[in-house]
Structure formats: structure tokens, C-alpha cells
Design a protein around this motif. Sequence first.
Motif, PDB file in Angstrom:
ATOM      1  N   ASP A  14       0.866  -1.184   0.000  1.00 48.39           N
ATOM      2  CA  ASP A  14       0.000   0.000   0.000  1.00 48.39           C
ATOM      3  C   ASP A  14       0.898   1.228   0.000  1.00 48.39           C
ATOM      4  O   ASP A  14       1.451   1.603   1.026  1.00 48.39           O
ATOM      5  CB  ASP A  14      -0.909  -0.028   1.235  1.00 48.39           C
ATOM      6  N   VAL A  15       1.056   1.850  -1.167  1.00 48.79           N
ATOM      7  CA  VAL A  15       1.931   3.005  -1.313  1.00 48.79           C
ATOM      8  C   VAL A  15       1.072   4.263  -1.281  1.00 48.79           C
ATOM      9  O   VAL A  15       0.158   4.419  -2.093  1.00 48.79           O
ATOM     10  CB  VAL A  15       2.727   2.937  -2.631  1.00 48.79           C
ATOM     11  N   ARG A  16       1.363   5.157  -0.354  1.00 49.75           N
ATOM     12  CA  ARG A  16       0.605   6.398  -0.222  1.00 49.75           C
ATOM     13  C   ARG A  16       1.559   7.573  -0.126  1.00 49.75           C
ATOM     14  O   ARG A  16       2.607   7.486   0.508  1.00 49.75           O
ATOM     15  CB  ARG A  16      -0.308   6.366   1.008  1.00 49.75           C
ATOM     16  N   SER A  17       1.162   8.683  -0.759  1.00 52.02           N
ATOM     17  CA  SER A  17       2.023   9.855  -0.749  1.00 52.02           C
ATOM     18  C   SER A  17       1.204  11.104  -1.045  1.00 52.02           C
ATOM     19  O   SER A  17       0.211  11.051  -1.781  1.00 52.02           O
ATOM     20  CB  SER A  17       3.127   9.712  -1.804  1.00 52.02           C
ATOM     21  N   ASN A  18       1.615  12.212  -0.470  1.00 52.80           N
ATOM     22  CA  ASN A  18       1.130  13.532  -0.851  1.00 52.80           C
ATOM     23  C   ASN A  18       2.324  14.324  -1.353  1.00 52.80           C
ATOM     24  O   ASN A  18       3.366  14.392  -0.670  1.00 52.80           O
ATOM     25  CB  ASN A  18       0.484  14.256   0.337  1.00 52.80           C
ATOM     26  N   MET A  71      -1.511   3.635  -4.202  1.00 55.83           N
ATOM     27  CA  MET A  71      -1.419   2.514  -5.130  1.00 55.83           C
ATOM     28  C   MET A  71      -1.492   1.219  -4.343  1.00 55.83           C
ATOM     29  O   MET A  71      -0.741   1.009  -3.393  1.00 55.83           O
ATOM     30  CB  MET A  71      -0.122   2.574  -5.938  1.00 55.83           C
ATOM     31  N   ASN A  72      -2.432   0.366  -4.736  1.00 51.39           N
ATOM     32  CA  ASN A  72      -2.616  -0.931  -4.099  1.00 51.39           C
ATOM     33  C   ASN A  72      -2.623  -2.018  -5.153  1.00 51.39           C
ATOM     34  O   ASN A  72      -2.841  -1.758  -6.340  1.00 51.39           O
ATOM     35  CB  ASN A  72      -3.956  -0.982  -3.340  1.00 51.39           C
ATOM     36  N   ARG A  73      -2.447  -3.244  -4.712  1.00 52.46           N
ATOM     37  CA  ARG A  73      -2.518  -4.380  -5.627  1.00 52.46           C
ATOM     38  C   ARG A  73      -3.966  -4.736  -5.929  1.00 52.46           C
ATOM     39  O   ARG A  73      -4.836  -4.652  -5.058  1.00 52.46           O
ATOM     40  CB  ARG A  73      -1.792  -5.582  -5.011  1.00 52.46           C
ATOM     41  N   SER A  74      -4.195  -5.133  -7.163  1.00 56.84           N
ATOM     42  CA  SER A  74      -5.528  -5.566  -7.545  1.00 56.84           C
ATOM     43  C   SER A  74      -5.921  -6.824  -6.776  1.00 56.84           C
ATOM     44  O   SER A  74      -5.105  -7.741  -6.600  1.00 56.84           O
ATOM     45  CB  SER A  74      -5.570  -5.848  -9.052  1.00 56.84           C
ATOM     46  N   LYS A  75      -7.157  -6.880  -6.313  1.00 56.63           N
ATOM     47  CA  LYS A  75      -7.629  -8.073  -5.597  1.00 56.63           C
ATOM     48  C   LYS A  75      -7.725  -9.272  -6.534  1.00 56.63           C
ATOM     49  O   LYS A  75      -7.620 -10.418  -6.100  1.00 56.63           O
ATOM     50  CB  LYS A  75      -8.985  -7.788  -4.952  1.00 56.63           C
TER      51      LYS A  75
END
Length: 377
Positions: free
Chosen positions: A264-268, A341-345
Motif C-alpha cells: 500500500d503506497v501512499r504519498s502527498n 497505489m494498491n494491488r488488484s484483488k
Amino acid sequence: MDSTSNGVAGELPTNGNGVTVDKGVDFANYFCTYGFLYHQKEMLCDKVRMDAYYNAIFENKEHFHGKAVLDVGTGSGILAIWSAQAGARKVYAVEATKMTEHARELVKANNFQDVIEVIEGSMEDVILPEKVDIIISEWMGYFLLRESMFDSVIFARDRWLKPGGMMYPSHARMWMAPMRSGLGDQKMDDYEVAMNDWHNFVDETKTYYGVDMSVLTKPFDAEQKKYYLQTSLWNNLHPQQVIGTPAIVKEIDCLTASVHDIIDVRSNFSSSITERTRLCGFAGWFDVHFRGNKDNPARREVELTTAPSLDNGTHWGQQVFLLHPAVRVDEGDDMIVSFSMNRSKENHRLMEVELGCEMRQLSGKQLPRFARKFYIE
């Protein structure tokens, strides 16, 4: 190159979202491509890729001399051969596909069969006779993390790398920047053509065959929007298509990163527009660095970048996330972008991206926030 495990011994392989992965299906959907020489040739003809790894190894031969090396996802075996040429005592070249047969032939033809051991199998299943001093791998996918191969590198590192060992590459970064392109208009035209064709199909089916298909218009529309308007595109952009300051959205230390860090990639991030034009979307790319480690730094640090380039594009190119419609912007406008950005389930090797943007014009006017969802497939 297998990344079906989350790196925890004794657990069933998952896709990072807690969903069990069928390794047979994963092999059929992913690994089979890498078993063909034509695909290996595409990567071997990428001069930016090849030069970076070649220079990283041979400009830092002292890191390899007399050492044990693990090549994760060896493919044709070229990184293993370069490691041996640089003086490695032993190289374990692990590959999940039948490309191992070609790799063994190549190793023998170059007289390194006594140094390089080619092993067929997924990294999570392979047992080595010793721990290694260096792990080398070309694991990067589109926008760095597509394909989720870094999972396997992390698994190999945690299980087989000696204390004080090195990762080649040692660091990685993901970048984004605002961009302009005519692709957005083209994709919108393609979407409208597809929908017009559907409406004609519905009319004709009802007229000639007496069946009303209009109840399927909404799901068909959703399919076409995802395909034409929400799926990121591969492109090799010209630097002049970047219209704002690039920003780092993720930094990875390959020696310490965990699978959790990349699921789980998160950024501002912020960017300032550099010219008056149309904001057509965002471009994403990556770079990796070969720095050795803090106790034994590289004599010459090497960078491999997939940034927009005048003449040295790579097979990775950039991932383009298009906005529909484009937004008029002016020099000096500032934007704050939220990125996740997350991986597709459905497929842990594919990605889902959400972008939100707040824009403040140079005049001080705040534009309405917009948000979009995209798919990296």
C-alpha cells in the motif's frame, strides 16, 4: 522471479491483500512470457538497462571478487555471467521458467559452468547450500512495482543474505509529474466510437432479432471507460511533455524494505506548473541506484533511470495517467496531489491507483478538487 509468497515461512502464498494465490494460474499468467527468448531479447536490447547493470558490476568489481552471489530471476543468465566475470566465487542463478535451459547453455558456452549454478524453481521454494554476500536482480516492473517481483527479492534477502551483505540495486524511487499529451483526446475518441458502435448494435439487435440488449449498456459502458479512460498507458515521453516539477512519491531501501512497505503506497506531493498549457494527466516513472551499503559503499555509484528522455528511452517507458477532460493551467500554478497505489484483488501483479488533486492558481484562486481512479494492467 516468482513473487507468490508474502515472505513469511509456513504461510500460504497470498497476493498481499490476504487472498490466496494459485501458483499454477500465476505461472500461466505471468511467468510463461519470460520463458521465451523474444521477451528476453527485448530486455537485453534495452541499452539503458544493460549499461547500468554492466557498469554497476564492473565499476565495483571488488564487491564481487571472491564472493557468493544470488541472482533472483536470472532469465537468460547475463547478470550471473557478469558477476562471474567480475570475480565471484559462486553464483546461484534462480529462474522460475524453462529459460533455465537456455541459461545453462549460455553459461557453459562462456565457460562459467564451474562457477554458476542455474536453478529452476520459484525463489520461495529454492534451498541454497550457503548464504550469499550479494543479491542481484532486475526485478523492476512498470512504474517500479507492477509485477510484484520485489516480493521474491525481499524473501531471498531475508532468508539468504549474510549480515553485512549487499543488494544490487540498493535503492529505488518512484516519481510523478504533471504532463501534456494528445493521447487523452485520442482515447476519448476511441471510447466514443466504441459506445456509438454499441448503440448501433443494440438498435439492430432489437430491429432484426427482437431482443432488447439495452439492459447491458451500463456494464458495457463501464468496461469501455475502464479500458479507454482509466487504464494507464505505456509511453516514452519527451522531456518537454513534462509541464511541472517532478516529485518523489516513494523511496525504497532494498536492504530494509518489507513487503508491507510496498503493498500500500501512499504519498502527498506538490508540483509547480512551469508553463501555460493543458494538464492532460500525470506521468509516473522510477529510478534505481547501485550504492553498495554504508559499510562498503560503491566506488562508483550507478543510476538507472526511466525518466522521460530525449533519446535514451527504456522498455519500461513511463506510465501515463490521463485526465478527461484536460485542465487549463498556467505557469506558477501550484498543485497538491494525493497518491495511493494498491494491488488488484483479482491479480496481485496488477495495480490500482487513486489520484486526487487540489490546484491553486497564481492569482490565488482555488480550483475544485478532482479525483480519479486508474488501473495499471
